[in-house]
Design a protein around this motif. Structure first.
Motif, PDB file in Angstrom:
ATOM      1  N   THR A  12       1.304   8.248   7.133  1.00  0.00           N
ATOM      2  CA  THR A  12       1.155   6.917   7.430  1.00  0.00           C
ATOM      3  C   THR A  12       0.934   6.427   8.750  1.00  0.00           C
ATOM      4  N   ASP A  13       0.327   5.501   8.684  1.00  0.00           N
ATOM      5  CA  ASP A  13      -0.032   4.923   9.996  1.00  0.00           C
ATOM      6  C   ASP A  13       1.165   4.467  10.669  1.00  0.00           C
ATOM      7  N   LEU A  14       1.524   4.588  12.025  1.00  0.00           N
ATOM      8  CA  LEU A  14       2.547   4.753  12.644  1.00  0.00           C
ATOM      9  C   LEU A  14       3.229   3.154  12.771  1.00  0.00           C
ATOM     10  N   GLY A  15       2.416   2.028  12.979  1.00  0.00           N
ATOM     11  CA  GLY A  15       2.873   0.656  12.903  1.00  0.00           C
ATOM     12  C   GLY A  15       3.146   0.411  11.342  1.00  0.00           C
ATOM     13  N   VAL A  16       2.495   1.025  10.491  1.00  0.00           N
ATOM     14  CA  VAL A  16       2.950   0.619   8.991  1.00  0.00           C
ATOM     15  C   VAL A  16       4.338   1.418   8.708  1.00  0.00           C
ATOM     16  N   PHE A  17       4.548   2.489   9.086  1.00  0.00           N
ATOM     17  CA  PHE A  17       5.661   3.347   8.970  1.00  0.00           C
ATOM     18  C   PHE A  17       6.636   2.550   9.547  1.00  0.00           C
ATOM     19  N   LEU A  18       6.703   2.321  10.802  1.00  0.00           N
ATOM     20  CA  LEU A  18       7.783   1.594  11.542  1.00  0.00           C
ATOM     21  C   LEU A  18       8.008   0.277  10.972  1.00  0.00           C
ATOM     22  N   ALA A  19       7.101  -0.562  10.347  1.00  0.00           N
ATOM     23  CA  ALA A  19       7.271  -1.814   9.641  1.00  0.00           C
ATOM     24  C   ALA A  19       8.110  -1.344   8.283  1.00  0.00           C
ATOM     25  N   ALA A  20       7.916  -0.273   7.435  1.00  0.00           N
ATOM     26  CA  ALA A  20       8.743   0.455   6.645  1.00  0.00           C
ATOM     27  C   ALA A  20      10.113   0.637   6.915  1.00  0.00           C
ATOM     28  N   LEU A  21      10.607   1.146   7.939  1.00  0.00           N
ATOM     29  CA  LEU A  21      11.859   1.607   8.457  1.00  0.00           C
ATOM     30  C   LEU A  21      12.403   0.266   8.651  1.00  0.00           C
ATOM     31  N   ALA A  22      11.790  -1.005   9.355  1.00  0.00           N
ATOM     32  CA  ALA A  22      12.428  -2.335   9.580  1.00  0.00           C
ATOM     33  C   ALA A  22      12.704  -2.645   8.272  1.00  0.00           C
ATOM     34  N   ILE A  23      11.877  -2.540   7.357  1.00  0.00           N
ATOM     35  CA  ILE A  23      12.368  -3.346   5.825  1.00  0.00           C
ATOM     36  C   ILE A  23      13.617  -2.462   5.209  1.00  0.00           C
ATOM     37  N   SER A  24      13.417  -1.271   5.476  1.00  0.00           N
ATOM     38  CA  SER A  24      14.575  -0.482   4.792  1.00  0.00           C
ATOM     39  C   SER A  24      16.019  -0.894   5.646  1.00  0.00           C
ATOM     40  N   THR A  25      16.024  -1.467   6.792  1.00  0.00           N
ATOM     41  CA  THR A  25      17.417  -1.730   7.439  1.00  0.00           C
ATOM     42  C   THR A  25      18.085  -3.028   6.951  1.00  0.00           C
ATOM     43  N   LEU A  26      17.104  -4.110   6.422  1.00  0.00           N
ATOM     44  CA  LEU A  26      17.425  -5.260   6.073  1.00  0.00           C
ATOM     45  C   LEU A  26      18.587  -5.544   5.343  1.00  0.00           C
ATOM     46  N   ASP A  65       0.711  -1.426   0.025  1.00  0.00           N
ATOM     47  CA  ASP A  65       0.031  -0.097   0.075  1.00  0.00           C
ATOM     48  C   ASP A  65       0.701   1.217   0.126  1.00  0.00           C
ATOM     49  N   VAL A  66       1.804   1.254   0.869  1.00  0.00           N
ATOM     50  CA  VAL A  66       2.817   2.512   0.852  1.00  0.00           C
ATOM     51  C   VAL A  66       3.742   2.374  -0.138  1.00  0.00           C
ATOM     52  N   THR A  92       9.483  11.450  -7.552  1.00  0.00           N
ATOM     53  CA  THR A  92       9.298  10.441  -6.466  1.00  0.00           C
ATOM     54  C   THR A  92       9.311   8.965  -7.123  1.00  0.00           C
ATOM     55  N   ALA A  93       9.242   8.801  -8.219  1.00  0.00           N
ATOM     56  CA  ALA A  93       9.350   7.527  -8.527  1.00  0.00           C
ATOM     57  C   ALA A  93      10.604   6.929  -8.734  1.00  0.00           C
ATOM     58  N   LYS A  94      11.678   7.734  -8.663  1.00  0.00           N
ATOM     59  CA  LYS A  94      12.898   7.561  -8.668  1.00  0.00           C
ATOM     60  C   LYS A  94      13.611   7.837  -7.405  1.00  0.00           C
ATOM     61  N   GLN A  95      13.117   8.315  -6.374  1.00  0.00           N
ATOM     62  CA  GLN A  95      13.678   8.420  -5.069  1.00  0.00           C
ATOM     63  C   GLN A  95      14.155   7.176  -4.279  1.00  0.00           C
ATOM     64  N   PRO A  96      14.885   7.068  -3.283  1.00  0.00           N
ATOM     65  CA  PRO A  96      15.180   6.051  -2.614  1.00  0.00           C
ATOM     66  C   PRO A  96      14.443   6.056  -1.364  1.00  0.00           C
ATOM     67  N   LEU A  97      14.499   5.232  -0.406  1.00  0.00           N
ATOM     68  CA  LEU A  97      14.116   5.021   0.792  1.00  0.00           C
ATOM     69  C   LEU A  97      14.329   5.997   1.771  1.00  0.00           C
ATOM     70  N   SER A  98      15.604   6.557   1.799  1.00  0.00           N
ATOM     71  CA  SER A  98      16.028   7.669   2.540  1.00  0.00           C
ATOM     72  C   SER A  98      15.409   8.867   2.347  1.00  0.00           C
ATOM     73  N   VAL A  99      14.945   9.194   1.323  1.00  0.00           N
ATOM     74  CA  VAL A  99      14.251  10.286   0.790  1.00  0.00           C
ATOM     75  C   VAL A  99      12.687  10.253   0.958  1.00  0.00           C
ATOM     76  N   PRO A 143      10.986   9.946   5.115  1.00  0.00           N
ATOM     77  CA  PRO A 143      10.717  11.155   5.701  1.00  0.00           C
ATOM     78  C   PRO A 143       9.378  11.917   5.245  1.00  0.00           C
ATOM     79  N   ALA A 144       9.462  11.636   3.666  1.00  0.00           N
ATOM     80  CA  ALA A 144       8.319  12.131   3.033  1.00  0.00           C
ATOM     81  C   ALA A 144       6.785  11.604   3.554  1.00  0.00           C
ATOM     82  N   ILE A 145       6.748  10.468   3.760  1.00  0.00           N
ATOM     83  CA  ILE A 145       5.424   9.731   3.997  1.00  0.00           C
ATOM     84  C   ILE A 145       4.946   9.611   5.315  1.00  0.00           C
ATOM     85  N   ALA A 146       6.248  10.132   6.302  1.00  0.00           N
ATOM     86  CA  ALA A 146       5.885   9.635   7.784  1.00  0.00           C
ATOM     87  C   ALA A 146       4.675  10.293   8.401  1.00  0.00           C
ATOM     88  N   SER A 147       4.310  11.687   8.023  1.00  0.00           N
ATOM     89  CA  SER A 147       3.162  12.314   8.483  1.00  0.00           C
ATOM     90  C   SER A 147       1.892  11.685   7.967  1.00  0.00           C
TER      91      SER A 147
END
Length: 272
Positions: A233-247, A57-58, A217-224, A227-231
């Protein structure tokens, strides 16, 4: 002393691994539990949907792929420049090598922020290509190769390699490319692993430069994008996205960690 060592070990584990474990827990925890009881162990069960929503979804999958492409290209360019530059300065040792090495070291004292404007203008109007590289992965890949630290690190490692092997290879008729590809690189596995980890992690977490040159935006990485979608996005979903980005950084570091301490790259280089 044993008790002190054990205490220090526990503190290091808490500081080093604790945040990652907490992030992994939050990735599958309902948002209300994260807000109300952040340290409780799943008081209302596990919510695996956080990961699927973050991935689909995100659209973390798209930004994740962008980040992999950027990191892979940056790694390749950095390794190409660092290995060839270190080979020329340390192994071939041309007459002008010391001057070039001094200039490379001097660039380490230039703050990276100072270079943002001229580098951006260069990417906006490249002198040779003539076409703007804005919104192109090349705008991130090419500047990443200008890493004086990697060149110096590689040069210092090559200085420690036994020159008897190089001289023997030259006597046997080995060309400069054959010397580089078949002798120097196989003997340099530890430093190649170290520079690979540095290059990949630096590219993976880079924020300012990709934000400046990748407007689409279609070419931007996770680091960019994160932060843009944090406000919105649901907190639990956003933290799941952060966890995926650290793998990828974690897996990459684990895969190459033995090369930090391994000296096997030098073993058997000199016979008798």
């Amino acid at each position: 002393m044993k008790a002190l060592h054990a205490l220090l070990l526990v503190m290091l584990l808490v500081v080093g691994i604790g945040p990652m474990l907490l992030l992994a827990k939050y990735a599958i925890t309902p948002t209300q539990d994260i807000i109300r009881t952040p340290l409780a162990i799943f008081p209302n069960g596990v919510r695996w949907e956080n990961i699927s929503e973050a991935w689909n979804d995100v659209q973390i999958s798209k930004y994740f792929l962008n980040t992999i492409w950027l990191a892979a290209g940056s790694w390749f360019v950095q390794m190409l420049v660092a290995t060839t530059g270190g080979f020329v300065l340390s192994v071939l040792r041309p007459a002008w090598g010391k001057v070039v090495y001094s200039l490379v070291v001097a660039t380490l004292f230039v703050p990276s922020v100072v270079l943002l404007v001229p580098l951006y203008l260069t990417i906006l109007n490249p002198p040779v290509v003539g076409t703007s590289m804005i919104n192109s992965f090349w705008a991130v890949w090419l500047p990443s190769g200008a890493s004086a630290f990697n060149v110096v690190l590689m040069t210092r490692f090559f200085d420690g390699l036994p020159r008897e092997v190089f001289e023997a290879a030259k006597v046997d008729g080995a060309s400069s490319f054959r010397l580089f590809w078949s002798i120097v690189l196989p003997m340099s596995k530890p430093i190649l692993g170290v520079v690979s980890v540095f290059a990949t992690i630096a590219s993976w977490k880079d924020f300012l430069w990709p934000m400046l040159v990748l407007k689409d935006t279609a070419k931007q990485p996770l680091s960019v994008r994160l932060p843009a979608i944090a406000s919105q996005t649901d907190l639990g979903v956003f933290l799941a996205a952060l966890a995926i980005s650290t793998l990828i950084p974690i897996v990459f570091f684990i895969a190459f960690q033995r090369l930090f301490l391994s000296g096997a790259g030098l073993g058997g280089a000199v016979k008798g």
